[in-house]
Design an enzyme around this catalytic site. Structure first.
Site, short mmCIF file in Angstrom:
data_model
loop_
_atom_site.label_atom_id
_atom_site.label_comp_id
_atom_site.label_asym_id
_atom_site.label_seq_id
_atom_site.Cartn_x
_atom_site.Cartn_y
_atom_site.Cartn_z
N ARG A 12 -40.28 -4.94 -13.82
CA ARG A 12 -38.94 -4.70 -13.28
C ARG A 12 -38.64 -5.79 -12.26
O ARG A 12 -39.53 -6.25 -11.54
CB ARG A 12 -38.85 -3.33 -12.59
CG ARG A 12 -38.70 -2.15 -13.54
CD ARG A 12 -37.35 -2.14 -14.26
NE ARG A 12 -37.20 -1.00 -15.15
CZ ARG A 12 -37.41 -1.03 -16.47
NH1 ARG A 12 -37.80 -2.13 -17.07
NH2 ARG A 12 -37.21 0.06 -17.21
N HIS B 26 -34.24 -9.08 -20.94
CA HIS B 26 -34.78 -7.71 -21.02
C HIS B 26 -35.06 -7.32 -22.48
O HIS B 26 -34.55 -6.30 -22.97
CB HIS B 26 -33.85 -6.71 -20.35
CG HIS B 26 -34.56 -5.43 -19.94
ND1 HIS B 26 -34.27 -4.74 -18.80
CD2 HIS B 26 -35.58 -4.75 -20.53
CE1 HIS B 26 -35.06 -3.67 -18.71
NE2 HIS B 26 -35.87 -3.66 -19.76
P1 NAP Z 1 -47.28 3.59 -16.75
O1 NAP Z 1 -48.09 4.05 -17.92
O2 NAP Z 1 -46.68 4.61 -15.86
O3 NAP Z 1 -48.22 2.60 -15.91
C1 NAP Z 1 -47.87 2.13 -14.66
C2 NAP Z 1 -49.08 1.42 -14.06
O4 NAP Z 1 -48.70 0.91 -12.77
C3 NAP Z 1 -50.27 2.36 -13.84
O5 NAP Z 1 -51.47 1.70 -14.08
C4 NAP Z 1 -50.14 2.70 -12.35
O6 NAP Z 1 -51.36 3.03 -11.72
C5 NAP Z 1 -49.65 1.38 -11.80
N1 NAP Z 1 -49.01 1.59 -10.49
C6 NAP Z 1 -47.91 2.30 -10.20
N2 NAP Z 1 -47.66 2.27 -8.89
C7 NAP Z 1 -48.63 1.50 -8.34
C8 NAP Z 1 -48.93 1.09 -7.03
N3 NAP Z 1 -48.17 1.47 -5.98
N4 NAP Z 1 -50.01 0.30 -6.83
C9 NAP Z 1 -50.78 -0.07 -7.88
N5 NAP Z 1 -50.56 0.28 -9.16
C10 NAP Z 1 -49.49 1.07 -9.38
O7 NAP Z 1 -46.09 2.66 -17.23
P2 NAP Z 1 -45.99 1.78 -18.57
O8 NAP Z 1 -45.59 2.61 -19.72
O9 NAP Z 1 -47.24 0.96 -18.69
O10 NAP Z 1 -44.75 0.84 -18.20
C11 NAP Z 1 -44.80 -0.02 -17.08
C12 NAP Z 1 -43.41 -0.55 -16.77
O11 NAP Z 1 -43.04 -1.51 -17.76
C13 NAP Z 1 -42.29 0.48 -16.86
O12 NAP Z 1 -42.22 1.25 -15.68
C14 NAP Z 1 -41.08 -0.40 -17.03
O13 NAP Z 1 -40.57 -0.74 -15.75
C15 NAP Z 1 -41.63 -1.64 -17.72
N6 NAP Z 1 -41.12 -1.81 -19.10
C16 NAP Z 1 -40.37 -2.92 -19.38
C17 NAP Z 1 -39.92 -3.12 -20.68
C18 NAP Z 1 -39.16 -4.36 -21.03
O14 NAP Z 1 -38.64 -4.47 -22.14
N7 NAP Z 1 -39.08 -5.32 -20.15
C19 NAP Z 1 -40.21 -2.17 -21.69
C20 NAP Z 1 -40.95 -1.07 -21.35
C21 NAP Z 1 -41.42 -0.87 -20.05
P3 NAP Z 1 -52.19 4.33 -12.16
O15 NAP Z 1 -52.75 3.98 -13.52
O16 NAP Z 1 -53.23 4.45 -11.12
O17 NAP Z 1 -51.19 5.45 -12.22
#
Ligand code: NAP
Length: 309
Positions: A224, A272
């Site tokens: 993001r 995006h």
């Molecule tokens: P997710 O499964 O919720 O994983 C988020 C990761 O970030 C987890 O490992 C979490 O730690 C870590 N995290 C969150 N807050 C943190 C903090 N304060 N300090 C350290 N680590 C932290 O999410 P996801 O499905 O992988 O997706 C990640 C992000 O990708 C989404 O939120 C979205 O913004 C982005 N995204 C972008 C696109 C695009 O097309 N550009 C598409 C899809 C998603 P824990 O494992 O310990 O909970």
């Protein structure tokens, strides 16, 4: 009969409605899928933040909301929503993100831009190190970050990952906490950001943290926009601390036409598109989650509203 309201833009209805109907039929769920409805009759909502629905108050019998997006920063703080909120986690989104990140990591690792953008006849030889001698850091080891880390480890990259809670992934050095972040950044010749947008991750790459990166590091951000302090990044690019940034997400989208990222020679802008929600695979999760809820089971991938993701 279960009533499911599709609260997303019209173009999404055209893409998703048939896939959802097929998935509900395959799951043997009797669903009335609608684009508009009396709120009092709605059981579940399939939601996109780009849609029209902002106030959930009238939906008094709502049993759950399924986001079509993985990122939930635009809905997680909505105080009118009390039903469980599930985010999108599916193989289409995961594979798309793995392909985007592996593609751009390889591009930076191999120095492909040098050849693709060549404007002279200089036979200068540049030999990249092998992947086993290249360190890549992934910030965020969730559904997407873990898959990207494992794919890069399978290509022999030296992969370090950082998350809030300690993780254990084969072939990946997993770190957590503030000290872990500093160490992960010091190792990051190429850094991929796959963190959610939360108050804790805002400006996680600020001037101080950018200064920890090895000189000439590359940054890839499909997470993001607010994860990076834009001005600090421009300064780090200017002094060569960061050699290149490939950015898919921005504080304002679409990225304003006069934003310095567009014309910057060391910045690649992608609009995006790192990974889109694919109707066929996403519809299966929607049907699965509604089926679970109807069977009295918790929905999968329910957002922790306290943590913000
Ligand atoms: P997710 O499964 O919720 O994983 C988020 C990761 O970030 C987890 O490992 C979490 O730690 C870590 N995290 C969150 N807050 C943190 C903090 N304060 N300090 C350290 N680590 C932290 O999410 P996801 O499905 O992988 O997706 C990640 C992000 O990708 C989404 O939120 C979205 O913004 C982005 N995204 C972008 C696109 C695009 O097309 N550009 C598409 C899809 C998603 P824990 O494992 O310990 O909970």
């Amino acid at each position: 009969m279960i009533t499911v309201l599709f609260a997303a833009p019209d173009r999404d209805w055209d893409e998703f409605s048939q896939a959802l109907r097929d998935a509900f039929a395959a799951a043997e769920l009797e669903v009335n899928l609608v684009g508009e409805a009396d709120p009092l009759e709605v059981d579940y909502i399939v939601y996109a933040p780009t849609g029209w629905l902002k106030d959930f108050t009238p939906y008094t019998r709502l049993k759950g909301v399924q986001s079509l997006w993985a990122g939930v920063e635009k809905i997680v703080g909505n105080e009118t929503l009390h039903a469980p909120l599930a985010r999108m986690v599916d193989f289409g989104l995961r594979e798309g993100m793995v392909e985007y990140c592996v593609g751009h990591v390889l591009r930076h690792h191999l120095g492909m831009d040098l050849d693709i953008c060549r404007s002279d006849t200089n036979w200068a030889v540049h030999v990249p190190p092998l992947a086993r001698d290249r360190s890549v850091t992934i910030l965020g080891l969730g559904a997407l970050g873990a898959a990207v880390a494992e794919a890069l480890a399978a290509l022999n990259f030296k992969v370090t990952g950082w998350s809030r809670r300690q993780k254990d992934l084969a072939g990946v050095r997993c770190l957590a906490g503030q000290e872990g972040l500093d160490e992960a950044l010091r190792a990051g010749e190429i850094v991929v950001l796959l963190l959610p947008q939360t108050p804790e991750t805002d400006n996680v790459l600020d001037a101080k943290r950018l200064a920890l990166l090895p000189a000439g590091a590359c940054i890839i951000n499909p997470g993001r926009g607010p994860l990076i302090d834009d001005d600090a990044l421009l300064a780090a690019l200017g002094r060569g601390q960061v050699a290149h940034a490939t950015l898919d997400v921005f504080r304002i989208e679409p990225l304003p036409k006069d934003h310095p990222f567009w014309a910057h020679p060391q910045v690649t802008v992608t609009p995006h598109i790192a990974s889109d929600t694919r109707p066929a695979s996403a519809a299966r999760l929607v049907a699965d989650n509604i089926g679970r809820s109807e069977a009295g089971l918790p929905m999968l991938h329910v957002v922790d509203r306290g943590a913000g993701y």
